[in-house]
Design a protein around this motif. Structure first.
Motif, short mmCIF file in Angstrom:
data_model
loop_
_atom_site.label_atom_id
_atom_site.label_comp_id
_atom_site.label_asym_id
_atom_site.label_seq_id
_atom_site.Cartn_x
_atom_site.Cartn_y
_atom_site.Cartn_z
N GLY B 333 -25.68 5.08 30.00
CA GLY B 333 -26.78 4.22 30.42
C GLY B 333 -26.35 3.26 31.52
N LEU B 334 -25.19 2.66 31.33
CA LEU B 334 -24.69 1.71 32.32
C LEU B 334 -24.49 2.38 33.67
N LEU B 335 -23.90 3.57 33.61
CA LEU B 335 -23.64 4.26 34.87
C LEU B 335 -24.93 4.60 35.60
N ILE B 336 -25.94 5.03 34.82
CA ILE B 336 -27.21 5.33 35.45
C ILE B 336 -27.74 4.10 36.17
N VAL B 337 -27.70 2.98 35.46
CA VAL B 337 -28.23 1.75 36.05
C VAL B 337 -27.43 1.39 37.30
N LEU B 338 -26.14 1.42 37.17
CA LEU B 338 -25.26 1.05 38.27
C LEU B 338 -25.52 1.92 39.49
N PHE B 339 -25.56 3.20 39.22
CA PHE B 339 -25.80 4.20 40.24
C PHE B 339 -27.04 3.95 41.03
N LEU B 340 -28.13 3.78 40.27
CA LEU B 340 -29.41 3.70 40.94
C LEU B 340 -29.59 2.37 41.64
N ARG E 86 -32.43 -6.35 42.21
CA ARG E 86 -31.88 -5.50 43.26
C ARG E 86 -32.76 -4.31 43.57
N MET E 87 -33.81 -4.15 42.78
CA MET E 87 -34.62 -2.95 42.94
C MET E 87 -35.97 -3.23 43.60
N VAL E 88 -36.15 -4.45 44.09
CA VAL E 88 -37.44 -4.77 44.72
C VAL E 88 -37.69 -3.81 45.88
N GLY E 89 -38.83 -3.15 45.84
CA GLY E 89 -39.18 -2.28 46.94
C GLY E 89 -38.52 -0.91 46.90
N GLN E 90 -37.74 -0.63 45.87
CA GLN E 90 -37.11 0.70 45.76
C GLN E 90 -38.09 1.66 45.10
N PRO E 91 -37.84 2.98 45.26
CA PRO E 91 -38.79 3.95 44.71
C PRO E 91 -39.00 3.77 43.20
N PRO E 92 -40.24 3.89 42.74
CA PRO E 92 -40.54 3.68 41.32
C PRO E 92 -39.71 4.58 40.41
N PHE E 93 -39.44 5.79 40.89
CA PHE E 93 -38.65 6.70 40.06
C PHE E 93 -37.33 6.09 39.66
N ALA E 94 -36.69 5.47 40.63
CA ALA E 94 -35.39 4.88 40.34
C ALA E 94 -35.55 3.78 39.30
N VAL E 95 -36.65 3.04 39.39
CA VAL E 95 -36.85 1.95 38.44
C VAL E 95 -37.13 2.51 37.04
N ILE E 96 -37.92 3.58 36.97
CA ILE E 96 -38.18 4.20 35.67
C ILE E 96 -36.85 4.62 35.04
N MET E 97 -36.03 5.24 35.85
CA MET E 97 -34.75 5.73 35.33
C MET E 97 -33.90 4.57 34.87
N ILE E 98 -34.02 3.46 35.55
CA ILE E 98 -33.22 2.31 35.14
C ILE E 98 -33.68 1.79 33.79
N THR E 99 -34.98 1.86 33.53
CA THR E 99 -35.42 1.44 32.20
C THR E 99 -34.89 2.42 31.14
N ILE E 100 -34.81 3.69 31.51
CA ILE E 100 -34.23 4.65 30.57
C ILE E 100 -32.76 4.31 30.35
N GLY E 101 -32.08 3.98 31.43
CA GLY E 101 -30.68 3.57 31.31
C GLY E 101 -30.53 2.37 30.38
N LEU E 102 -31.43 1.43 30.52
CA LEU E 102 -31.39 0.24 29.66
C LEU E 102 -31.55 0.64 28.19
N LEU E 103 -32.46 1.58 27.96
CA LEU E 103 -32.66 2.05 26.59
C LEU E 103 -31.35 2.65 26.06
#
Ligand SMILES: Nc1ncnc2c1ncn2[C@@H]1O[C@H](COP(=O)(O)OP(=O)(O)OP(=O)(O)O)[C@@H](O)[C@H]1O
Ligand SMILES: Nc1ncnc2c1ncn2[C@@H]1O[C@H](COP(=O)(O)OP(=O)(O)OP(=O)(O)O)[C@@H](O)[C@H]1O
Ligand SMILES: CC(C)C[C@H](N)C(=O)O
Ligand SMILES: [Mg+2]
Ligand SMILES: [Mg+2]
Lengths: 271, 365, 406, 267, 298
Positions: B333-340, E86-103
Motif C-alpha cells: 500500500g505504501l509503495l503504491i501511494v509513494l509511486f503515484l 501532492r495530488m492536486v490536479g493529478q489524474p483521478p485514477f491516480a487518486v483512486i489508486m491512492i485511496t486503495i493504497g491507503l486501505l
C-alpha cells in the motif's frame, strides 16, 4: 475591401444546380431557451457560406443539428437529397459532413497523425479481429490511409508535430490539426466553428491560405462560423447573420457588413 | 563505425513497425532471451509459480487496460470474467476433455459472450456509475457461482483437470531433446508465450482503426461520434474483447491452480487488477506487464525475506507484532501511494522518464 | 495392531537402518509444513492450532525427536483462510518439507488437494470434513463435522428435550464447511425422521444478521444447528440475544472461542448454547492426555491461553508423528515412504483428547464417531464445561464415507 | 513613486523537470497601469501567469530561478490561495468555468475570498450589468452556455474578486466584435477604478489600444518592450502583430500567398 | 404484520449505517471527484479507536465516541497533509489508486495493533432492547437511527451556511480553476477527508457497540454501502441518505422473506439485492435518484 475569388466558385444562387445542403425552418429549444427559431438557408456546391451572430445566437447549435448531436424540435435538413434529422452523428459523418470544434475537439492523448487517421475512420474497414491480426488487410489499409493523411500533413504544414500528443500542441497548431482531421474525412460539406479564434495574425493568415487552397483543390462546400470579420468578409461567398436564434439577414459580405440590424446586434463600431 | 541514418524510415509500413529502433530491437532480443533461459536458471517452484501467476495476471491486466486504459471505461467487474473463464475451463477442458487450444478459445468465447451481455450498460452509464455497476457484477457472479452447482460445483468448488498439450507437446510435462522439465517450467513458457501473444494482439489492436477509435471515445466520445466513430459499438466491443481476455486469464489461472471455488473471484481480485494497470500505467500494454510483475513479485519478495525484517512475526508464538501478510500489504500500500505521488502515470511513466533522460542526456533541459 | 503414537519414551527403534536424505529431510532434521491462517478472520483458530502443532513437536524434540534422534522443524506459512493463497503457499514450501502437518480450512484443503495428489504429498487437514476420510493424501483426525452434527441431533432428541416434531432449523456458512454441517443434519433428519424446518445461509464476514435471525424466529425454530467460525458466530448469537430469540442452539466445534465466555453475550450462551466437539474440557484431570498436554503447554508455550484449537493442533501433530515413526521404521522418508507409512500406522490413540482413529489404506479407514458436548461456563479455563463426554450415536455409526468427487 | 504592483525578476520555469519554458523573463506592472504582453503561440505567456498565481504545480512545472514580487511581498512559489488573497484575480486561458454548476454559483466562486456581503452583491450587480446575457441565464448550468457566453462568465468571475491586479489571458477569445469592444471598455473602466491589469492578447490591436506599456515575449524571454504607442509605431510589430503591410493598406486574406514568414527576433 | 414491522426496523437501522458510510463517500466524491476506497478502512479505524477509548481507557462511551470521531478526523486530515496535497490536479485514477493504497495500509495497521480477536467494546447499548407493540427495538439500533438523523441535519445545516459545499464542487470539477479563485484545494481536501473520516468513525462505533463485538472485517460494510451511495447519486448527500435507507430496507426485507418469496433465486439473495436494485435504478436514472448529470457540450 476586396472580394477576390480565386476558386471558380459556382454562383450560389444559380438556379440550375440544386444546393448541397438545404435547411428549412429549423427550431431548437432547450427548456426555456430558444437557441434556433425557424432558421432556413441553403448552401450551394462549392460555396463558402458564413454564419455570424452575437455570442449565444445559435451558430454552434446549427452545426450541432447538422451533425446530429442535437435533435431539432422542428425543421428539415437535407444533404444531397437525403434527410439528416434523426440520424446518428456517426452516420451523418459517413454521409460526408465534417466539422471542426469551437473548443478544440482533438483527442488529447493521441498523436497528431493518429488524430488525422481517425478522420479516415469511416473510410476504413478494419475491425477488432483484423486489427489484432495486423499482418495482411489491416496493415495494407493502415499504410494506404497513412499516405492519404500525409498529404494533408503536408498541405497544412504539420510535419514537425506528427508524433506529438494533440494535448500538447500549441493552440494554433491544434486548430490546424482539427482542420486536417476534418479534411481527412474527405467530406462533401465542411463545418468550421471559429477556426481562427485565439490565433495570432500569422496563424490566421495561414489558415486563410489553407482554406483558399482547399477550396481550390477540393471545391467542397463549407460553412464558416467566425467572429474574425476579416476572415468572413474576405473569404465568404454569402453570409447569414443570426441573432437570438433568428436569421436577421442573408447576403453577400458587403451587404451584410452594412446591414443596420447586423451592425446593431453584432458588429458594433468594429466593422 | 556506426552506420549513419540507421533510423531512417523509408516507407509508411516501416514507420508502423513495433520494434523499429535498434534500442527496441535490442530490448526485444533481451526479453526473448530472458524468457527462454529464466526457467532453467530459476528452477525453484516458488519463484516459478510467482512468475506464472504474474504472467496470468499480466494477460488479464492487458485485457482490463484495453477497456479502462484505452477505452476509458472503469470496470470493477474483471474478477467476474476471470472466474467465468476458470469455470468454462473446468467444464470444457476438464469434464469434456477438450484439447488445450479449444478450451482456451471456449473460455475466451464465453468471456466475450458475457461481455456482450454486460457491455450495453456502458451505453447508459458513465464513469464511477459504471464502475459500481460492474462491481455489482462481482457479487452477482459470486451468487451464481455458489448456486449453479452443476456448472461450478457450488460451494465445494471444482477441480480443473484440463490438459495443456498442443499436439505432442505437453507443457505440464515437457521434455525437449531428452531433457525433461518440471510442470512449473513448462507452465512458465506456456504462460509467458501467451502474455507475448496477447500483448501483441492488443498492441496491434491499439495501433489500428479500432484501437484509435477506442481512445477517441475515451478522450471525447461526442467528438468521436461526430467524426464518424460509433462510440457505443466500440464501448461494447472493448468490453467484449476485454472480458474475452479476462476469461482467457481465468482459464489459465484455473487450469494452473487445478481447483477453483466461488469466493476467489471477489472484489479484491478486481481491485488487484485495477492496481496492476494503474501502477503499470494506463493505456500502455507494456505497463500492464510491468504492473503485473510488480504487483505479483513484490509481495513474494517481501514474503521470502520477511524473516530478516525486525518486528515481523513469521511463526506462531514469536515476538513480532505484525504478520508477514500484514506487513506485505502495508508495504504494498505504501509503495503504491509513494509511486503515484511521485509519478501519477505509473511504471510506464517512470520508464518514459528514464528514456527521455537518456535521450536528452547529458543535457538536463 | 495398535501403533504407538510415538509418545512412549524412546519408542520405535528403526531396525531397517537410517532413512536416506530426501526432500525435507537432511539426515538429522525432518521438516514439516504448516499452512494456516495466521492472519485474517480465522487467525483466532489458526494461531492456537499451530501453537498446538508446535508444542507437540517441541516436546517430542525435547525427548530426542522422531525415533529418538530426528528433530522435527515446522515451516509455517500464512494462508489467510483463502484457497488461492493456500495453493500459492503450498507451492512455496512443498520443496522443503516431507509432509504437511497442518492444512487448515475445508476450502483450502480442497484447493490444494489436486496438487497433493499429483505430488504424492501427505497433509493433515485441520478441518473435519467427511471427504477427508477416503483421501490417500490426507491424514485426518477426529470425528467429521457430519458426525458431530448427527451426534448433536441425537442428543437433542434423546436427552435435550427435543422431539422429532420440533421445529429443527439450521444456520450454516455458505461454503463447503457449511455444507458439511448441513449434510450431517440432513442425514440425521432421515435417520430420526424429522424435517429441517428452515435453513439460513450466510456469507462469512457478514456484519448484520438481523434478517436471518428474524427469519429463524419467524419460522418458530426451537432448535438451531449452527455451522460457523467464531467471528460470525459471535455476531449471530449477539443478534439472537438482542432479538430475544431463544431456541436451543447447537454449535459445530469451530464456532466457539474462549473470548465469548467473557463477552456480553455470555449469559445468553450459557442459557441456550451447546457446543459439539471432541475430547474434554481444558484441564480435566480425569483424562490422562489432558494433564500431559496442559503440562507441555505450560512448559513450551506458557503464554498460550487454554484453547480447544490448540488441542486439535496437538492431536494432529500426534497423528503425523505416528506416520513419521513408521516411515523411519520402514527406512524411507520420501513422499512415497510417508504415504506408505500412513497406510500402515493402524489405529492411533489420542489419549482421550479425541476419538481413536483407525488408519489404513484410505478406503478402509474408520474415523471416530464420538463427540463430546460442552456447555458454556465462564468459570472454566476455555469457557466450556463438559456436558456429555465422548458418546457416539447409533446414527453416527451408520454414516458412510465416500471419496471426494472433484 | 509607488512601487510596481507586480514585478517579475529573471524568472525561469521548467515543466516536467526537463522543458525550460521561461528563460529569465522580467517585467513590471506599475501601480494602476494596463500592461500588455504580446507573443506568438507557445512563447510562455500563460506559463508566466501560472507562475504568478502559483498554478504551476498541477502542470508539473516549477520555478527554478528568479522572483515574483507583489508590491512589497515576495510571492515566488506561494500557494494560489495566498496569492489570491493578496488581491490577484485571473481570467484563465480556455475559460475554465465550472461547467457543472450554475452561472450564479460560478460567480460566487469568484468572490470566494471576499467577506463583505454587501460589496459582493455590488460586484455581482455590476457583472450582470456588463453582461446582460448572463442575467437571463443565471440559473443555467454553465457548461451549456455558448462559447462566448462562457468567456463572459469567466471574465465576470474574475471581476467578482474585485482585485487589485487583474491578469487576463486572452479575454477576447471567441467574443463577438461588439463584445470585444465592450470588454475593452470594461478593462479601461476597471483600470480607472484603480485595478492594475496585465493583459495577454492575440488581438494586439485591441491590446495596444488600451495598454500603457507592452512587452513582446518570444521563447520565454522579453525581446522588446516599450510604451504602447512606441510599439504601435514599430515596423516589426505592425507587420507581425497588427497585420498592416508596409504600404499601409491591409491585404485581403484571400490573397495571402503561399509563402511562409519565419522571421523571429530570436531563434 | 409485526414481522414486517420488525423487518422494517431492522432495515432502517441497517440503512442508517449505510447512510453514514454513503455520506462519507459523497463528501469525498464532491471534493475530489473520486470514490474513496479507504472508507471501510477508516470506519474500522474509527471503531477500534472507539474501542481503545471506551474499553482500554475506560472513558465514558459518549465521550469515547466523540474522541474517536475527532481522532479519525485528524487521521483523515493528516492523510491530506502527507499525501493528497501532492495530488492536486493529478489524474483521478491516480487518486483512486491512492485511496486503495491507503486501505492496504490501514488494514494491516489495525490488525497489527488490535489483532484479529473479537473485541468487546464497553458500551451501554450492547444487546439491550426495548419492546413496544410486539416489536423488539435494539437500543443500539435506536441510537444509530437517532445519531444518523442528527448528523444528517447537522450536515445539511453546515453546508447550507458555509461556502464549503460550493468550494468542494468547484475543486472536484477543476482543481486548478478552483485554486485560481483562491479556493485552497488543500483545505477543501483536508476538511472533506476529516468529515468523511468522522462519519466513518461514527458508523464504525455504532456498529461495534452492537451484538457480536468488533472484528477487523467490520470495514466490509463499506462495500455494501456502495450501492446506497450510487443509487442516491454520487454527488448528492440527500441521495446518500435516501439510498442508504432504501438499500437497508430492501436488504432486510428480502432477507426476512427469503424463504417465502425468494427461495427460487438461491440462498442469500439479500446480499445481491442491493446491487440488483441499484442496477435497475441506474438503468432508469443513470445518475441515481438525486445525482447531477455530467455536463458535456461541444
Ligand atoms: N445543450 C444545451 N443546453 C442548454 N442550452 C444550450 C445548449 N446548447 C446551447 N444552448 C444555448 O443555446 C444558445 C445558442 O448557443 P450556441 O452555442 O449555438 O451559440 P453560438 O452562436 O455558437 O455562440 P458563440 O459565438 O458564443 O459560440 C445559447 O444561449 C446557449 O446557452
Ligand atoms: N504542462 C506542460 N508540460 C510541458 N510543457 C508545457 C506544459 N505547458 C506548456 N508547455 C510548453 O510551454 C511552452 C509555453 O506554453 P504557454 O502555454 O505558456 O504559451 P503561451 O505563450 O501562453 O501560448 P498561447 O498563445 O498558445 O496561449 C509551450 O511550448 C508549451 O508546449
Ligand atoms: C478449523 C476450522 C476453522 C476449519 C473450518 N471449520 C473449515 O472447515 O474450514
Ligand atoms: Mg459557438
Ligand atoms: Mg497561453
Amino acid at each position: 475591401m476586396t472580394t477576390s475569388d480565386p476558386a471558380p466558385a459556382p454562383e450560389a444562387e444559380s438556379e440550375t444546380a440544386p444546393p448541397i445542403l438545404d435547411v428549412r425552418d429549423l427550431t431548437l429549444r432547450f427548456g426555456g431557451v430558444t437557441a434556433l427559431d425557424g432558421v432556413s438557408f441553403a448552401v450551394g456546391r462549392g460555396e463558402l457560406f458564413a454564419v455570424i451572430g452575437p455570442n449565444g445566437a445559435g451558430k454552434t447549435s446549427i452545426f450541432n443539428c447538422l451533425n446530429g448531436v442535437y435533435r431539432p424540435q422542428q425543421g428539415t435538413i437535407t444533404l444531397d437529397g437525403g434527410s439528416l434529422v434523426g440520424r446518428a452523428p456517426a452516420a451523418i459523418a459517413a454521409m460526408g459532413v465534417a466539422r471542426t470544434f469551437q473548443n478544440l475537439g482533438l483527442f488529447e492523448h493521441l498523436t497528431l497523425v493518429e488524430n488525422l487517421m481517425l478522420g479516415r475512420h469511416h473510410l476504413m474497414r478494419t475491425g477488432f479481429g483484423t486489427g489484432m491480426l495486423w499482418w495482411g488487410r489491416a496493415k495494407r489499409e493502415e499504410v494506404r490511409h497513412r499516405a492519404a493523411v500525409e498529404e494533408i500533413v503536408e498541405l497544412l504544414e504539420l510535419e514537425p508535430y506528427r508524433r506529438m500528443p494533440a494535448g500538447l500542441l500549441p493552440y494554433g497548431v491544434a486548430k490546424r490539426a482539427e482542420l486536417g482531421r476534418a479534411l481527412a474525412m474527405e467530406p462533401s460539406l465542411l463545418l468550421l466553428d471559429e477556426p481562427v479564434a485565439g490565433m495570432n495574425l500569422e496563424e490566421t493568415e495561414d489558415t486563410a491560405r489553407y482554406l483558399v487552397e482547399v477550396r481550390r483543390e477540393l471545391g467542397l462546400a463549407m460553412i464558416l462560423v467566425e467572429h474574425d470579420m476579416r476572415l468572413v468578409m474576405d473569404l465568404a461567398d454569402r453570409v447569414l447573420a443570426l441573432d437570438f436564434g433568428v436569421a436577421i439577414a442573408t447576403g453577400k459580405p458587403s451587404e451584410i457588413q452594412n446591414h443596420p440590424a447586423v451592425i446593431e446586434a453584432y458588429l458594433g463600431g468594429a466593422r | 563505425m556506426p552506420k549513419p541514418h540507421r533510423n531512417l524510415v523509408r516507407d509508411y509500413a516501416q514507420d508502423l513497425r513495433l520494434f523499429g529502433s535498434p534500442m527496441s530491437k535490442l530490448g526485444l532480443v533481451l526479453m526473448i532471451a530472458a524468457f527462454l533461459v529464466l526457467p532453467t536458471v530459476v528452477q525453484d517452484d516458488f519463484w516459478l509459480s510467482v512468475l506464472i501467476y504474474a504472467g496470468i495476471t499480466a494477460v488479464g491486466a492487458i485485457g482490463l487496460n484495453l477497456l479502462t486504459g484505452y477505452c476509458g471505461q472503469i470496470s470493477l467487474g474483471h474478477a467476474f470474467f476471470i472466474g467465468a473463464g476458470a469455470y468454462v475451463t473446468a467444464k470444457a477442458g476438464g469434464d469434456f476433455g477438450l484439447p488445450f487450444p479449444l478450451w482456451l478459445l471456449a473460455a475466451a468465447a464465453g468471456g466475450a459472450v458475457l461481455g456482450g451481455l454486460i457491455g450495453p450498460f456502458t451505453l447508459r452509464l458513465r464513469g464511477h456509475y459504471l464502475a459500481i455497476v460492474t462491481l455489482g457484477l462481482v457479487f452477482l457472479g459470486e451468487h451464481l457461482w455458489r448456486n449453479l452447482d452443476d456448472f461450478t460445483g457450488g460451494n465445494s468448488g471444482t477441480s480443473v483437470d484440463a490438459d495443456v498439450a498442443i499436439g505432442p507437446v505437453n507443457f505440464a510435462d515437457l521434455s525437449i531433446f531428452g531433457e525433461s522439465y518440471s510442470r512449473n517450467q513448462g507452465w512458465f513458457w506456456l504462460v509467458w508465450t501467451l502474455v507475448g501473444l496477447v500483448a501483441l494482439l492488443v498492441k496491434n489492436l491499439a495501433r489500428t482503426r479500432p484501437g484509435r477509435a477506442l481512445q477517441a471515445v475515451r478522450d471525447r466520445d461526442q467528438a468521436a461520434e461526430v467524426i464518424g466513430v460509433r462510440a457505443g459499438r466500440y464501448k461494447i466491443g472493448a468490453f467484449m474483447t476485454s472480458s474475452a481476455i479476462a476469461s482467457t486469464a481465468g482459464a489459465l489461472f484455473g487450469s494452473y491452480q487445478q481447483f477453483v471455488s466461488p469466493d476467489e473471484w471477489n472484489l479484491l481480485l478486481s481491485i488487484q487488477y485495477i492496481a496492476v494497470i494503474i501502477v503499470g500505467g494506463l493505456g500502455t500494454v507494456f505497463g500492464s506487464v510491468l504492473g503485473a510483475l510488480f504487483v505479483g513479485a513484490l509481495p513474494a519478495l517481501i514474503d521470502r525475506y520477511s524473516d530478516v525484517i525486525p518486528g515481523v512475526r513469521t511463526s506462531v508464538g514469536d515476538s513480532g507484532f505484525i504478520s508477514v501478510f500484514a506487513l506485505n500489504q502495508a508495504i504494498f500500500g505504501l509503495l503504491i501511494v509513494l509511486f503515484l505521488v511521485l509519478e501519477p502515470r505509473g511504471l510506464a511513466g517512470i520508464w518514459l522518464r528514464i528514456k527521455t533522460y537518456f535521450k536528452t542526456w547529458p543535457f538536463s533541459y | 495392531a495398535c501403533g504407538g503414537a510415538g509418545d512412549d519414551e524412546g519408542g520405535g527403534g528403526g531396525q531397517a537402518g537410517n532413512p536416506g536424505t530426501t526432500t525435507g529431510f537432511d539426515g538429522t532434521t525432518i521438516k514439516l509444513g504448516v499452512l494456516s491462517p495466521l492472519s485474517g478472520p480465522v487467525a483466532v483458530i489458526g494461531q492456537p492450532l499451530t501453537s498446538g502443532n508446535q508444542v507437540w513437536f517441541d516436546a517430542l524434540n525435547a525427548r530426542g525427536g522422531v525415533a529418538g534422534k530426528y528433530k522435527v522443524e515446522l515451516v509455517q506459512e500464512d494462508t489467510q483462510y483463502r484457497p488461492e493463497v493456500a495453493v500459492q503457499q503450498y507451492n512455496k514450501v512443498k520443496g522443503d518439507v516431507v509432509a504437511f502437518t497442518q492444512l487448515l480450512g475445508t476450502p483450502s484443503t480442497l484447493a490444494v488437494l489436486p496438487q497433493l495428489r499429483a505430488d504424492k504429498m501427505l497433509a493433515a487437514p485441520a478441518s473435519l470434513d467427511a471427504l477427508w476420510v477416503r483421501e490417500e493424501n490426507l491424514l485426518p483426525v477426529g470425528a467429521p463435522y457430519q458426525v458431530q452434527a448427527i451426534n448433536a441431533m441425537d442428543h437433542y432428541l434423546t436427552e435435550g428435550g427435543g422431539t422429532k416434531d420440533a421445529k429443527i432449523c439450521t444456520m450454516v456458512q455458505d461454503d463447503v464447511y457449511g455444507e458439511a454441517g448441513q449434510a450431517g443434519i440432513e442425514f440425521a433428519a432421515k435417520s430420526y425422521g424429522f424435517t429441517v424446518a428452515n435453513t439460513q445461509r450466510f456469507k462469512s464476514g457478514t456484519e448484520n444478521y438481523a434478517g436471518q435471525i428474524g427469519a429463524l424466529a419467524g419460522a418458530g425454530c426451537q432448535l438451531v444447528f449452527l455451522t460457523a467460525t467464531p467471528t460470525d458466530a459471535a455476531k449471530i448469537w449477539g443478534t439472537a440475544a438482542q432479538a430475544r430469540f431463544a431456541p436451543r442452539w447447537y454449535g459445530q466445534s469451530p464456532s466457539y472461542t474462549s473470548a465469548f465466555a467473557k463477552s456480553a453475550i455470555a449469559p445468553y450462551l450459557q442459557a441456550y448454547v451447546t457446543i459439539v466437539a471432541e475430547g474434554t474440557e481444558w484441564g480435566d484431570d480425569s483424562v490422562p492426555g489432558m494433564t500431559e498436554m496442559v503440562d507441555r503447554k505450560n512448559r513450551f508455550a506458557p503464554q498460550q491461553e487454554p484453547d480447544y484449537y490448540f488441542a486439535f493442533g496437538y492431536n494432529q501433530a500426534r497423528a503425523m508423528t505416528a506416520v513419521l515413526e513408521k516411515a523411519v521404521e520402514l527406512g524411507d522418508l520420501s513422499r512415497d515412504g510417508i504415504l506408505k507409512a500412513s497406510r500402515e500406522i493402524g489405529t492411533v490413540s489420542f489419549d482421550g483428547l479425541m476419538g481413536d482413529y483407525e488408519y489404513g489404506s484410505a478406503d478402509t479407514r474408520n474415523p471416530p464417531r464420538s463427540s463430546t458436548l460442552f456447555k458454556v461456563d465462564p468459570a472454566k479455563p476455555f469457557g466450556l464445561a463438559t456436558l456429555k463426554y465422548n458418546f457416539s450415536s447409533q446414527a453416527a455409526q451408520q454414516y458412510q464415507f465416500t471419496k471426494a468427487n472433484l | 513613486m509607488s512601487p510596481p504592483v507586480l514585478s517579475v525578476n529573471n524568472l525561469e520555469v521548467v515543466y516536467d523537470d526537463v522543458v525550460l519554458v521561461l528563460r529569465g523573463l522580467s517585467l513590471e506592472v506599475p501601480d494602476g497601469a494596463i500592461v500588455t504582453l504580446l507573443g506568438a503561440n507557445g512563447a510562455g505567456k500563460t506559463t508566466l501567469l501560472r507562475a504568478i498565481t502559483g498554478l504551476l504545480m498541477p502542470h508539473r512545472g516549477k520555478i527554478t530561478k528568479g522572483t515574483i514580487r507583489l508590491g512589497e511581498d515576495d510571492i515566488t512559489g506561494a500557494d494560489p490561495a495566498v496569492v489570491v488573497r493578496h488581491g490577484i484575480a485571473q481570467v484563465m486561458e480556455g475559460r475554465r468555468i465550472f461547467a457543472e454548476i450554475t452561472v450564479d454559483e460560478n460567480l460566487r466562486t469568484g468572490a470566494y475570498t471576499r467577506r463583505g456581503r454587501a460589496e459582493v452583491r455590488e460586484s455581482y450587480a455590476r457583472v450582470m450589468d456588463l453582461f446582460p446575457v448572463l442575467r437571463n441565464r443565471r440559473r443555467s448550468i454553465a457548461g451549456y452556455l455558448s462559447g462566448g457566453e462562457q468567456q463572459m462568465l469567466a471574465i465576470g468571475r474574475a471581476l467578482m474578486a474585485s482585485p487589485e491586479l487583474l491578469l487576463l489571458d486572452e479575454p477576447s477569445l471567441g467574443l463577438a466584435p461588439k463584445l470585444v469592444e465592450q470588454v475593452r471598455d470594461i478593462i479601461v473602466e476597471i483600470n480607472g477604478q484603480g485595478t492594475s491589469v496585465l493583459l495577454v492578447e492575440q488581438n494586439a490591436v485591441m491590446a495596444l489600444s488600451i495598454a500603457g506599456f507592452g512587452y513582446v515575449v518570444e521563447t520565454g524571454k522579453v525581446v522588446q518592450d516599450g510604451p504602447a504607442a512606441d510599439l504601435l509605431a514599430d515596423e516589426d510589430i505592425r507587420e507581425f502583430y497588427l497585420g498592416a503591410a508596409q504600404h499601409g493598406q491591409r491585404r485581403s486574406l484571400a490573397d495571402v500567398k503561399s509563402y511562409r514568414r519565419k522571421k523571429r527576433w530570436s531563434a | 404484520m409485526t414481522t414486517f414491522l420488525q423487518n422494517c426496523f431492522a432495515g432502517l437501522a441497517l440503512g442508517s449505517t449505510y447512510a453514514l458510510v454513503a455520506l462519507g463517500f459523497v463528501v469525498i466524491y464532491k471534493s475530489t471527484g473520486v470514490i474513496n476506497f479507504a472508507q471501510g478502512g477508516l470506519l474500522a479505524l474509527g471503531a477500534y479507536l472507539g474501542y481503545t477509548f471506551s474499553t482500554n481507557l475506560a472513558i465514558a462511551f459518549g465521550v469515547a465516541i466523540l474522541l474517536a470521531c475527532a481522532s479519525a478526523a485528524l487521521v483523515g486530515a493528516g492523510f491530506e497533509r502527507i499525501v493528497l496535497r501532492r495530488m492536486v490536479g493529478q489524474p483521478p485514477f491516480a487518486v483512486i489508486m491512492i485511496t486503495i493504497g491507503l486501505l492496504f495500509v490501514l488494514e494491516p495497521l489495525i490488525t497489527a495493533i488490535w489483532g484479529f480477536d473479537n473485541l468487546q467494546v464497553t458500551n451501554p447499548w450492547n444487546i439491550r432492547t426495548v419492546e413496544a407493540g410486539g416489536i423488539v427495538f435494539g437500543v443500539r439500533d435506536l441510537w444509530t437511527i437517532g445519531l444518523t438523523a442528527a448528523v444528517v441535519v447537522a450536515f445539511f445545516l453546515f453546508f447550507r451556511y458555509t461556502s464549503l459545499g460550493l468550494a468542494m464542487r468547484a475543486t472536484a470539477f477543476d482543481p486548478e480553476a478552483a485554486l485560481a479563485q483562491g479556493i485552497s484545494a488543500r483545505r477543501v481536501y483536508a476538511v472533506s477527508w476529516a468529515i468523511a473520516s468522522a462519519l466513518a468513525a461514527l458508523a464504525g462505533i455504532t456498529m461495534a457497540a452492537g451484538p457480536g463485538g468488533l472484528t477487523p472485517s467490520i470495514g466490509f460494510i463499506a462495500l455494501a454501502a456502495f450501492p446506497a451511495m450510487i443509487l442516491g447519486g454520487l454527488d448528492s448527500p440527500a441521495g446518500a441518505v435516501l439510498g442508504g435507507i432504501v438499500i437497508g430496507l430492501a436488504e432486510a426485507l428480502t432477507r426476512g422473506y427469503q424463504d417465502q418469496l425468494f427461495s427460487w433465486a438461491g440462498d442469500n439473495v439479500s446480499i445481491i439485492v442491493p446491487y440488483l436494485l441499484m442496477i435497475v435504478i441506474l438503468l432508469i436514472r443513470p445518475y441515481g435518484l438525486l445525482g447531477t448529470k455530467d455536463v458535456r457540450r461541444i
